[in-house]
Scaffold this motif. Structure first.
Motif, PDB file in Angstrom:
ATOM      1  N   PRO A 108       7.832  40.542 -39.204  1.00  0.00           N
ATOM      2  CA  PRO A 108       7.756  41.589 -38.179  1.00  0.00           C
ATOM      3  C   PRO A 108       9.150  41.947 -37.676  1.00  0.00           C
ATOM      4  CG  PRO A 108       6.122  39.878 -37.776  1.00  0.00           C
ATOM      5  CD  PRO A 108       7.008  39.375 -38.875  1.00  0.00           C
ATOM      6  N   PRO A 109       9.318  43.140 -37.131  1.00  0.00           N
ATOM      7  CA  PRO A 109      10.628  43.561 -36.630  1.00  0.00           C
ATOM      8  C   PRO A 109      11.194  42.553 -35.636  1.00  0.00           C
ATOM      9  CG  PRO A 109       9.107  45.409 -36.641  1.00  0.00           C
ATOM     10  CD  PRO A 109       8.299  44.193 -36.978  1.00  0.00           C
ATOM     11  N   GLY A 110      12.485  42.278 -35.792  1.00  0.00           N
ATOM     12  CA  GLY A 110      13.149  41.353 -34.881  1.00  0.00           C
ATOM     13  C   GLY A 110      13.009  39.902 -35.261  1.00  0.00           C
ATOM     14  N   GLU A 111      12.318  39.588 -36.374  1.00  0.00           N
ATOM     15  CA  GLU A 111      12.122  38.199 -36.776  1.00  0.00           C
ATOM     16  C   GLU A 111      12.834  37.908 -38.086  1.00  0.00           C
ATOM     17  OE1 GLU A 111       8.275  36.531 -36.617  1.00  0.00           O
ATOM     18  OE2 GLU A 111       7.619  37.704 -34.905  1.00  0.00           O
ATOM     19  N   ARG A 112      14.045  38.409 -38.221  1.00  0.00           N
ATOM     20  CA  ARG A 112      14.834  38.160 -39.431  1.00  0.00           C
ATOM     21  C   ARG A 112      15.102  36.673 -39.639  1.00  0.00           C
ATOM     22  NH1 ARG A 112      17.402  36.486 -42.976  1.00  0.00           N
ATOM     23  NH2 ARG A 112      19.171  37.351 -44.074  1.00  0.00           N
ATOM     24  N   ASP A 113      15.235  35.919 -38.521  1.00  0.00           N
ATOM     25  CA  ASP A 113      15.547  34.507 -38.632  1.00  0.00           C
ATOM     26  C   ASP A 113      14.339  33.617 -38.370  1.00  0.00           C
ATOM     27  OD1 ASP A 113      15.345  35.194 -36.019  1.00  0.00           O
ATOM     28  OD2 ASP A 113      17.059  34.015 -35.332  1.00  0.00           O
ATOM     29  N   ALA A 114      13.129  34.165 -38.560  1.00  0.00           N
ATOM     30  CA  ALA A 114      11.930  33.357 -38.311  1.00  0.00           C
ATOM     31  C   ALA A 114      11.858  32.167 -39.255  1.00  0.00           C
ATOM     32  CB  ALA A 114      10.679  34.220 -38.456  1.00  0.00           C
ATOM     33  N   ALA A 115      12.475  32.265 -40.419  1.00  0.00           N
ATOM     34  CA  ALA A 115      12.441  31.155 -41.369  1.00  0.00           C
ATOM     35  C   ALA A 115      13.055  29.898 -40.778  1.00  0.00           C
ATOM     36  CB  ALA A 115      13.171  31.545 -42.652  1.00  0.00           C
ATOM     37  N   THR A 116      13.949  30.037 -39.798  1.00  0.00           N
ATOM     38  CA  THR A 116      14.591  28.861 -39.221  1.00  0.00           C
ATOM     39  C   THR A 116      13.641  28.038 -38.371  1.00  0.00           C
ATOM     40  OG1 THR A 116      15.333  30.095 -37.267  1.00  0.00           O
ATOM     41  CG2 THR A 116      16.787  30.088 -39.191  1.00  0.00           C
ATOM     42  N   THR A 117      12.491  28.596 -37.992  1.00  0.00           N
ATOM     43  CA  THR A 117      11.528  27.874 -37.151  1.00  0.00           C
ATOM     44  C   THR A 117      10.294  27.443 -37.920  1.00  0.00           C
ATOM     45  OG1 THR A 117      10.429  29.922 -36.431  1.00  0.00           O
ATOM     46  CG2 THR A 117      12.306  29.148 -35.125  1.00  0.00           C
ATOM     47  N   TRP A 118      10.255  27.700 -39.230  1.00  0.00           N
ATOM     48  CA  TRP A 118       9.094  27.278 -40.003  1.00  0.00           C
ATOM     49  C   TRP A 118       9.035  25.752 -40.048  1.00  0.00           C
ATOM     50  CZ3 TRP A 118      10.134  31.080 -44.629  1.00  0.00           C
ATOM     51  CH2 TRP A 118       9.742  32.377 -44.243  1.00  0.00           C
ATOM     52  N   THR A 119       7.850  25.221 -39.880  1.00  0.00           N
ATOM     53  CA  THR A 119       7.669  23.772 -39.923  1.00  0.00           C
ATOM     54  C   THR A 119       6.978  23.305 -41.198  1.00  0.00           C
ATOM     55  OG1 THR A 119       5.579  23.989 -38.714  1.00  0.00           O
ATOM     56  CG2 THR A 119       7.587  23.625 -37.416  1.00  0.00           C
ATOM     57  N   CYS A 120       6.430  24.233 -41.967  1.00  0.00           N
ATOM     58  CA  CYS A 120       5.773  23.896 -43.222  1.00  0.00           C
ATOM     59  C   CYS A 120       5.720  25.139 -44.093  1.00  0.00           C
ATOM     60  CB  CYS A 120       4.361  23.353 -42.977  1.00  0.00           C
ATOM     61  SG  CYS A 120       3.265  24.559 -42.193  1.00  0.00           S
ATOM     62  N   ALA A 121       5.336  24.942 -45.368  1.00  0.00           N
ATOM     63  CA  ALA A 121       5.298  26.065 -46.299  1.00  0.00           C
ATOM     64  C   ALA A 121       4.244  27.095 -45.922  1.00  0.00           C
ATOM     65  CB  ALA A 121       5.049  25.547 -47.718  1.00  0.00           C
ATOM     66  N   ASP A 122       3.142  26.644 -45.306  1.00  0.00           N
ATOM     67  CA  ASP A 122       2.085  27.588 -44.935  1.00  0.00           C
ATOM     68  C   ASP A 122       2.581  28.644 -43.960  1.00  0.00           C
ATOM     69  OD1 ASP A 122       0.342  26.334 -46.560  1.00  0.00           O
ATOM     70  OD2 ASP A 122      -0.793  25.308 -44.998  1.00  0.00           O
ATOM     71  N   ALA A 123       3.589  28.284 -43.155  1.00  0.00           N
ATOM     72  CA  ALA A 123       4.128  29.258 -42.205  1.00  0.00           C
ATOM     73  C   ALA A 123       4.823  30.408 -42.918  1.00  0.00           C
ATOM     74  CB  ALA A 123       5.104  28.573 -41.247  1.00  0.00           C
ATOM     75  N   ALA A 124       5.165  30.212 -44.196  1.00  0.00           N
ATOM     76  CA  ALA A 124       5.864  31.245 -44.950  1.00  0.00           C
ATOM     77  C   ALA A 124       4.933  32.081 -45.819  1.00  0.00           C
ATOM     78  CB  ALA A 124       6.944  30.605 -45.830  1.00  0.00           C
ATOM     79  N   LEU A 125       3.639  31.805 -45.779  1.00  0.00           N
ATOM     80  CA  LEU A 125       2.687  32.613 -46.542  1.00  0.00           C
ATOM     81  C   LEU A 125       2.544  34.000 -45.908  1.00  0.00           C
ATOM     82  CD1 LEU A 125      -0.139  29.994 -47.192  1.00  0.00           C
ATOM     83  CD2 LEU A 125       1.348  31.025 -48.930  1.00  0.00           C
ATOM     84  N   ILE A 126       2.405  35.017 -46.750  1.00  0.00           N
ATOM     85  CA  ILE A 126       2.202  36.389 -46.279  1.00  0.00           C
ATOM     86  C   ILE A 126       0.818  36.838 -46.744  1.00  0.00           C
ATOM     87  CG2 ILE A 126       3.057  38.758 -46.370  1.00  0.00           C
ATOM     88  CD1 ILE A 126       5.827  37.654 -46.957  1.00  0.00           C
ATOM     89  N   TYR A 127      -0.012  37.218 -45.791  1.00  0.00           N
ATOM     90  CA  TYR A 127      -1.405  37.556 -46.088  1.00  0.00           C
ATOM     91  C   TYR A 127      -1.599  39.067 -46.091  1.00  0.00           C
ATOM     92  CZ  TYR A 127      -6.504  37.595 -45.757  1.00  0.00           C
ATOM     93  OH  TYR A 127      -7.836  37.797 -45.990  1.00  0.00           O
ATOM     94  N   SER A 128      -2.243  39.543 -47.142  1.00  0.00           N
ATOM     95  CA  SER A 128      -2.595  40.955 -47.245  1.00  0.00           C
ATOM     96  C   SER A 128      -4.049  41.120 -46.801  1.00  0.00           C
ATOM     97  CB  SER A 128      -2.423  41.454 -48.686  1.00  0.00           C
ATOM     98  OG  SER A 128      -2.912  42.764 -48.823  1.00  0.00           O
ATOM     99  N   GLU A 129      -4.224  41.639 -45.597  1.00  0.00           N
ATOM    100  CA  GLU A 129      -5.577  41.758 -45.053  1.00  0.00           C
ATOM    101  C   GLU A 129      -6.438  42.717 -45.866  1.00  0.00           C
ATOM    102  OE1 GLU A 129      -5.555  42.752 -40.964  1.00  0.00           O
ATOM    103  OE2 GLU A 129      -4.250  41.086 -40.370  1.00  0.00           O
TER     104      GLU A 129
END
Length: 742
Positions: free
Chosen positions: A344-365
């Motif tokens: 999402p906009p403004g979350e370019r560095d969200a990867a720095t707060t991921w705690t597991c691989a599932d947090a990096a999954l991208i879901y296509s609704e």
């Protein structure tokens, strides 16, 4: 893979020869002078005498004197259209001696390059080697039975106690392969190279400024097999019949002994790997279909699948947490399109707060599918960190010191020591300076701390009414995790942690937490998820996805993180830059025999383009990463590949052709857009039983249809040895590749 900027202009001048001003030998300079004064008397002055020696190698040649050989020593390939040659650093070397002692033959070179097969050689009975080291003095005297020795003069070997290398070649092979006496001068020439502009990387034969003597063979290795190129001395052989001399051969002569000054071997196998031109033409044709790194499939009607495939994704089986099998999409860091921020906009560095691989999954609704690209990168980063003990130790050391810094900063803030260690030091400095208030203030602080520590516990009823108190470090970390560090406590802890992180980033980077250190350990299947994206003999351009590398580095830095505190510490570590070297914008993948069989392949880039990062992913695969996207790149044949020969195969429909060049005027050296053919009419016949099943020795000036008169006739002007070399010279091949604009 050497690289360089755009080509630099060079001027190449070919000349027939470069004879030395004086021949090798012993010389004496005598000076005398008579003076006749005015008058009857005459004065005679004492003369002077000076001896000197002009030396030139005759029996041995230092390897440093050899500039280049072609085909390269030990090479295997299709050399059926190539005339092997050797280039000497000493430009006058081929003309420093003559084949006989007669001065009128000084224009005939004393060196020849003979290309022989093993069947043409006679092994020494003692060493069982083709080439044998012998004393120079053994070349003069009684010849062994059946051996023709060079007819050297006493001056040739006087005082020479050294050894030399020799080879015995069957007499029949010598008669087949030896150039005619009048052909020798056509197989040598002088090359002079001057440059204009700055030097580029990987300069090689033909383009290194200087003067060179070149000796070319007269044989095309047309038959598959192992060949040996021999640079032999013809000194003392000029009187024998195989060089049109009138000196009879010894009785029962069946082999000739030559002094060998240089030798190397190669294997010629017709169409073994294809010529450089053949391979690069196929590479260019294949890249025209689509030069970008993506799957080439039949047209797909489904819009999701069509768009995903165009963007470089490949489908894969994805097992969900409930155990059901679905399919998803994945893509590596090398993409055919400019990567878009998936967050999402403004979350370019969200990867720095991921705690597991599932947090990096991208879901296509819309389609109910997952994009697992960044989750796979995160998991891979964790795996790579496990294998790197230095990195794991560096991250753990940072976490320990970071947590300690947060605790100290929180305690200092809680007890009013906002200045941290500096504030404490200033208090003691004031005390030591004689501030009378300090003992009383210190005493009051200690009393307050003691009251808190030894206070009577409240009753159970009172405890029930007391709200639990969260320790100051925990409160600060909670605010930092929520990214709402607005309180003075959290701000102080944030500053303390950043100080530690800034100090540890260089150490963590040195331990391997940079894209440049992690990339070589990334399995190729993560870079290219499906090898159909990079089939054999292909070249693909790509963009580099920075978000994929964010996930990779976040996974590596987060390895071992087991609490929210570790997540906060890791995120602050990743908040700053580890290196000044930015991630490249794009690059190219090459999978080809060019990489494996032409290791000195030259890559040419625009002059303003920095050198690429090069990674060897497999013996035939190279990954090139460019700081800036190149619009074009040029693959050029290695410089040592400058060679002589014909331009089409003798077995083709033209039976061999030579593409002609202008030999005079302003267009000298440029193509005439016409060819001399067929070449096979100018090949010398082979004696029966020689082992050479097809004619392959050039008839330059003999009977029948010699090449030199035939070329002269078609060019409509006479040519000299330099002109023949110009017609037979084949320059390095190159191909230009342009990337797609998408």
């Amino acid at each position: 893979m050497p690289h360089g900027s755009a080509p630099v202009r060079h001027t190449v001048t070919l000349a027939d020869d470069l004879r030395p001003a004086i021949d090798p030998g012993h010389y004496t300079i005598e000076v005398s002078q008579d003076v006749t004064p005015h008058g009857p008397s005459q004065v005679s002055l004492t003369g002077a005498c000076q001896e000197f020696v002009v030396e030139s190698p005759q029996f041995t040649l230092d390897s440093a004197s050899i500039y280049a050989q072609y085909p390269p020593p030990g090479a295997t390939g299709d050399f059926s259209t190539v005339l092997p040659h050797i280039t000497l650093n000493q430009a006058t070397r081929p003309w420093e001696r003559s084949i006989t002692s007669q001065r009128d033959e000084s224009h005939i070179p004393w060196l020849a390059l003979l290309v022989v097969t093993d069947g043409s050689l006679v092994a020494d009975p003692d060493t069982r080697q083709w080439i044998t080291t012998r004393p120079v003095q053994s070349l003069k005297g009684t010849a062994p039975d059946g051996v023709v020795l060079p007819n050297l003069t006493v001056d040739d070997i006087a005082g020479v106690d050294d050894s030399c290398q020799t080879v015995d070649i069957k007499l029949a092979a010598v008669q087949d392969l030896m150039p005619l006496r009048k052909e020798l001068r056509w197989l040598t020439h002088l090359r002079q190279v001057t440059k204009q502009g700055k030097k580029i990387a990987a300069l090689g034969e033909g383009w290194q400024p200087g003067q060179y003597g070149v000796v070319v063979a007269n044989r095309l290795p047309r038959t598959d097999g192992h060949y040996t190129a021999l640079l032999v001395s013809l000194r003392g052989h000029g009187g024998y019949p195989y060089l049109q001399g009138d000196q009879p051969l010894p009785p029962r002569a069946d082999r000739v002994r030559f002094v060998v000054l240089a030798s190397w071997s190669f294997d010629s196998k017709a169409r073994a790997e294809g010529t450089f031109g053949d391979v690069v033409k196929h590479l260019a044709h294949e890249a025209k279909l689509d030069p970008m790194l993506r799957l080439r499939t039949r047209p797909v009607d489904h819009p999701e699948a069509r768009d995903r495939l165009a963007d470089g994704y490949v489908p894969l089986v994805h097992r969900l947490h409930g155990g059901e099998d679905s399919y998803g999409w994945t893509r590596g860091p090398l993409t055919p399109v400019v990567p878009q921020n998936p967050l999402p906009p403004g979350e370019r560095d969200a990867a720095t707060t991921w705690t597991c691989a599932d947090a990096a999954l991208i879901y296509s609704e819309h389609y109910g599918l997952f994009d697992v690209s960044y989750a796979a990168a995160y998991t891979l980063g964790q795996t790579l960190a496990l294998a790197n003990t230095s990195l794991a130790e560096a991250v753990s050391r940072y976490r320990r010191e970071g947590l300690r810094a947060v605790q100290q900063a929180a305690a200092a803030r809680e007890h009013g020591l906002d200045g941290g260690s500096e504030g404490t030091r200033s208090l003691f400095d004031s005390w030591l300076a004689g501030d009378a208030r300090m003992p009383s203030e210190l005493s009051r602080n200690i009393q307050q701390l003691a009251k808190k520590a030894y206070a009577v516990p409240p009753s159970s009823a009172a405890r029930a009414r007391v709200e639990p108190v969260t320790p100051a470090p925990a409160r600060a970390l909670r605010e930092m995790a929520a990214r709402t560090a607005e309180s003075p406590l959290a701000a102080a802890c944030e500053a303390a942690l950043e100080e530690v992180a800034a100090r540890h980033r260089p150490h963590v980077a040195h331990a391997g937490l940079t894209w440049k250190d992690l990339l070589p350990a990334v399995p190729f299947s993560f870079l290219v998820p499906d090898m159909e994206m990079l089939p054999a003999e292909s070249l693909r351009f790509f963009h580099v996805d920075p978000y994929w590398f964010d996930a990779l580095i976040a996974g590596a830095a987060g390895q071992g993180a087991s609490s929210a505190t570790d997540v906060v510490l890791t995120s602050r570590l990743l908040a700053g830059a580890f290196t000044d070297e930015a991630l490249p914008e794009g690059g190219v993948l090459i999978r080809s025999r060019l990489i494996q069989h032409w290791p000195d392949l030259v890559l040419e880039l625009p002059s303003d383009m920095p050198a690429p990062h090069t990674f060897a992913m497999a013996p035939d695969i190279r990954l090139l990463l460019f700081p800036k996207w190149p619009q074009t790149l040029v693959l050029r044949e290695p410089p040592h590949a400058l060679n002589f020969g014909i331009d089409t195969s003798l077995d083709g429909k033209d039976h061999g052709a030579i593409n002609l060049r202008w030999v005079s005027g302003e267009k000298t050296g440029e193509a005439k857009n016409e060819a001399f053919k067929p070449v096979d009419q100018c090949l010398r016949g082979i004696s029966p039983g020689s082992g050479l099943d097809r004619p392959q020795v050039f008839n330059l000036c003999g009977t029948g249809t010699p090449l030199v008169p035939a070329l002269t006739s078609q060019l409509k002007q006479p040519i000299a040895p330099a002109g023949l070399a110009l017609q037979l010279m084949n320059l390095a091949y190159c191909a230009t590749f342009k990337r797609s604009t998408t």
